[in-house]
Design a protein around this motif. Structure first.
Motif, PDB file in Angstrom:
ATOM      1  N   MET A 165       0.803  -1.220   0.000  1.00 60.48           N
ATOM      2  CA  MET A 165       0.000   0.000   0.000  1.00 60.48           C
ATOM      3  C   MET A 165       0.840   1.277   0.000  1.00 60.48           C
ATOM      4  O   MET A 165       0.314   2.344  -0.287  1.00 60.48           O
ATOM      5  CB  MET A 165      -0.946   0.028   1.202  1.00 60.48           C
ATOM      6  CG  MET A 165      -2.039  -0.980   1.131  1.00 60.48           C
ATOM      7  SD  MET A 165      -3.112  -0.657  -0.241  1.00 60.48           S
ATOM      8  CE  MET A 165      -4.209  -2.018  -0.138  1.00 60.48           C
ATOM      9  N   PRO A 215       3.214   4.054  -4.976  1.00 62.60           N
ATOM     10  CA  PRO A 215       2.547   5.280  -5.447  1.00 62.60           C
ATOM     11  C   PRO A 215       1.403   5.000  -6.430  1.00 62.60           C
ATOM     12  O   PRO A 215       1.384   5.489  -7.558  1.00 62.60           O
ATOM     13  CB  PRO A 215       3.682   6.041  -6.127  1.00 62.60           C
ATOM     14  CG  PRO A 215       4.607   4.988  -6.602  1.00 62.60           C
ATOM     15  CD  PRO A 215       4.530   3.899  -5.576  1.00 62.60           C
ATOM     16  N   MET A 216       0.462   4.180  -6.008  1.00 60.36           N
ATOM     17  CA  MET A 216      -0.736   3.936  -6.811  1.00 60.36           C
ATOM     18  C   MET A 216      -1.907   3.713  -5.874  1.00 60.36           C
ATOM     19  O   MET A 216      -1.723   3.447  -4.687  1.00 60.36           O
ATOM     20  CB  MET A 216      -0.539   2.759  -7.762  1.00 60.36           C
ATOM     21  CG  MET A 216      -0.114   1.470  -7.137  1.00 60.36           C
ATOM     22  SD  MET A 216       0.078   0.170  -8.332  1.00 60.36           S
ATOM     23  CE  MET A 216       1.793   0.248  -8.691  1.00 60.36           C
ATOM     24  N   SER A 217      -3.098   3.830  -6.416  1.00 60.27           N
ATOM     25  CA  SER A 217      -4.284   3.738  -5.569  1.00 60.27           C
ATOM     26  C   SER A 217      -4.555   2.288  -5.165  1.00 60.27           C
ATOM     27  O   SER A 217      -4.055   1.342  -5.771  1.00 60.27           O
ATOM     28  CB  SER A 217      -5.499   4.307  -6.300  1.00 60.27           C
ATOM     29  OG  SER A 217      -5.871   3.448  -7.360  1.00 60.27           O
ATOM     30  N   ARG A 218      -5.376   2.157  -4.136  1.00 63.37           N
ATOM     31  CA  ARG A 218      -5.746   0.823  -3.661  1.00 63.37           C
ATOM     32  C   ARG A 218      -6.529   0.066  -4.720  1.00 63.37           C
ATOM     33  O   ARG A 218      -6.381  -1.145  -4.860  1.00 63.37           O
ATOM     34  CB  ARG A 218      -6.585   0.938  -2.394  1.00 63.37           C
ATOM     35  CG  ARG A 218      -5.827   1.471  -1.225  1.00 63.37           C
ATOM     36  CD  ARG A 218      -6.719   1.633  -0.026  1.00 63.37           C
ATOM     37  NE  ARG A 218      -5.942   2.178   1.075  1.00 63.37           N
ATOM     38  CZ  ARG A 218      -6.158   1.894   2.333  1.00 63.37           C
ATOM     39  NH1 ARG A 218      -7.151   1.094   2.656  1.00 63.37           N
ATOM     40  NH2 ARG A 218      -5.401   2.394   3.259  1.00 63.37           N
ATOM     41  N   LEU A 219      -7.363   0.795  -5.459  1.00 66.52           N
ATOM     42  CA  LEU A 219      -8.145   0.161  -6.515  1.00 66.52           C
ATOM     43  C   LEU A 219      -7.236  -0.449  -7.583  1.00 66.52           C
ATOM     44  O   LEU A 219      -7.468  -1.579  -8.035  1.00 66.52           O
ATOM     45  CB  LEU A 219      -9.096   1.181  -7.148  1.00 66.52           C
ATOM     46  CG  LEU A 219      -9.968   0.664  -8.286  1.00 66.52           C
ATOM     47  CD1 LEU A 219     -10.946  -0.377  -7.764  1.00 66.52           C
ATOM     48  CD2 LEU A 219     -10.690   1.796  -8.952  1.00 66.52           C
ATOM     49  N   GLU A 220      -6.191   0.268  -7.960  1.00 67.53           N
ATOM     50  CA  GLU A 220      -5.261  -0.258  -8.962  1.00 67.53           C
ATOM     51  C   GLU A 220      -4.543  -1.506  -8.461  1.00 67.53           C
ATOM     52  O   GLU A 220      -4.324  -2.447  -9.226  1.00 67.53           O
ATOM     53  CB  GLU A 220      -4.243   0.814  -9.351  1.00 67.53           C
ATOM     54  CG  GLU A 220      -4.834   1.961 -10.131  1.00 67.53           C
ATOM     55  CD  GLU A 220      -3.837   3.087 -10.349  1.00 67.53           C
ATOM     56  OE1 GLU A 220      -2.833   3.154  -9.594  1.00 67.53           O
ATOM     57  OE2 GLU A 220      -4.067   3.893 -11.256  1.00 67.53           O
TER      58      GLU A 220
END
Length: 117
Positions: free
Chosen positions: A68, A71-76
């Motif tokens: 987590m 540097p990307m969203s949780r959805l990705e």
């Protein structure tokens, strides 16, 4: 992936050839044609379920927290894990389909699988 192919291959060989003569004497045709679609489906479903369970285990043991910080969203992250698990399950199903065709499975829709004719 190789280890998870053992059970479907065992079912195809042991049940396909072991029960095939009984099934044929009952007048029902080729037992492998009856058995192979269920084994392929079972292998795909089990692989997909275990992929989902891996996400839960990663969350429980803290590995998901380490991911987590990326540097990307949780959805990705979740979509990537889901698509990865689905891809592995699909490829395993294709491999079992090829193995089943060598063992004696002949799909009814030859237009979809012209290589297995």
């Amino acid at each position: 992936m190789i280890g998870s192919l053992g059970q479907p291959i065992l079912f195809l060989v042991a049940l396909g050839y072991g029960m095939g003569s009984v099934f044929q004497k009952a007048g029902q045709g080729n037992y492998l044609d009856f058995l192979a679609p269920g084994i392929i489906g079972m292998a795909i479903i089990f692989t997909a379920i275990f992929s989902g369970i891996e996400i839960i285990w990663d969350r429980q043991f803290g590995f998901l927290k380490e991911v987590m910080v990326a540097p990307m969203s949780r959805l990705e992250i979740m979509v990537g894990r889901t698509i990865g698990g689905a891809t592995v399950a699909f490829l395993q199903g294709v491999v079992i389909l090829v193995i089943a065709s060598f063992v004696g499975f002949h799909p009814l829709l030859m237009g979809i699988f012209p290589a297995f004719g």
